[in-house]
Design a protein around this motif. Structure first.
Motif, short mmCIF file in Angstrom:
data_model
loop_
_atom_site.label_atom_id
_atom_site.label_comp_id
_atom_site.label_asym_id
_atom_site.label_seq_id
_atom_site.Cartn_x
_atom_site.Cartn_y
_atom_site.Cartn_z
N CYS A 45 -14.49 -37.48 72.06
CA CYS A 45 -14.62 -37.61 73.52
C CYS A 45 -13.87 -38.84 74.03
O CYS A 45 -14.01 -39.94 73.49
N THR A 54 -14.32 -40.45 76.79
CA THR A 54 -15.07 -41.40 77.61
C THR A 54 -16.35 -41.92 76.97
O THR A 54 -17.03 -42.75 77.56
N CYS A 55 -16.71 -41.43 75.77
CA CYS A 55 -17.86 -42.02 75.07
C CYS A 55 -17.61 -42.15 73.57
O CYS A 55 -18.37 -42.81 72.88
N CYS A 104 -16.72 -34.60 76.18
CA CYS A 104 -17.84 -33.91 75.52
C CYS A 104 -18.72 -33.29 76.60
O CYS A 104 -18.62 -33.65 77.78
N CYS A 155 -20.57 -35.86 78.90
CA CYS A 155 -19.73 -36.58 79.86
C CYS A 155 -19.27 -35.63 80.97
O CYS A 155 -19.19 -36.01 82.13
N ARG A 162 -19.75 -44.54 82.07
CA ARG A 162 -19.47 -44.25 80.66
C ARG A 162 -18.07 -44.74 80.28
O ARG A 162 -17.86 -45.29 79.21
#
Ligand SMILES: [Zn+2]
Length: 108
Positions: free
Chosen positions: A17, A19-20, A45, A48, A59
């Motif tokens: 992912c 952003t995480c 994901c 997100c 995030r």
């Protein structure tokens, strides 16, 4: 920012992912996050993607912060952190399809 569906070849893939940092299994298609210059920041994901725009920005900034602390491994990590921070400041997030229309409508 823009979120666009991308088809997967082959149809299943282990994604990372954007952003995480979480790894997740994607099937057939996966949402990708692009900045306003249409740079592909990577896949999102399900958590997100389901997050509200404010949560998604949070995030992104948190993940960029963790990358800068060097607590994580991510391909091209320092550049990725910079892109995340820049993109999180962009004023709009355009979501794809009906979901995007609903989110746009809800924001007013
Ligand atoms: Zn995620």
């Amino acid at each position: 920012m823009n979120i666009r569906w991308q088809r997967l070849h082959p149809p299943t893939a282990l994604c990372h992912c954007a952003t995480c940092g979480q790894r997740f299994q994607a099937k057939k298609q996966v949402p990708h996050l692009f900045n306003d210059a249409y740079l592909d920041l990577g896949p999102l994901c399900p958590q997100c993607f389901a997050a509200s725009p404010a949560q998604l920005r949070e995030r992104m900034l948190r993940y960029a912060y963790l990358i800068r602390l060097n607590r994580l491994r991510h391909p091209g990590s320092q550049d990725h952190a910079r892109h995340l921070e820049q993109s999180a400041r962009e004023p709009f997030i355009h979501y794809p399809g009906l979901l995007g229309w609903l989110r746009y409508w809800r924001r007013r």
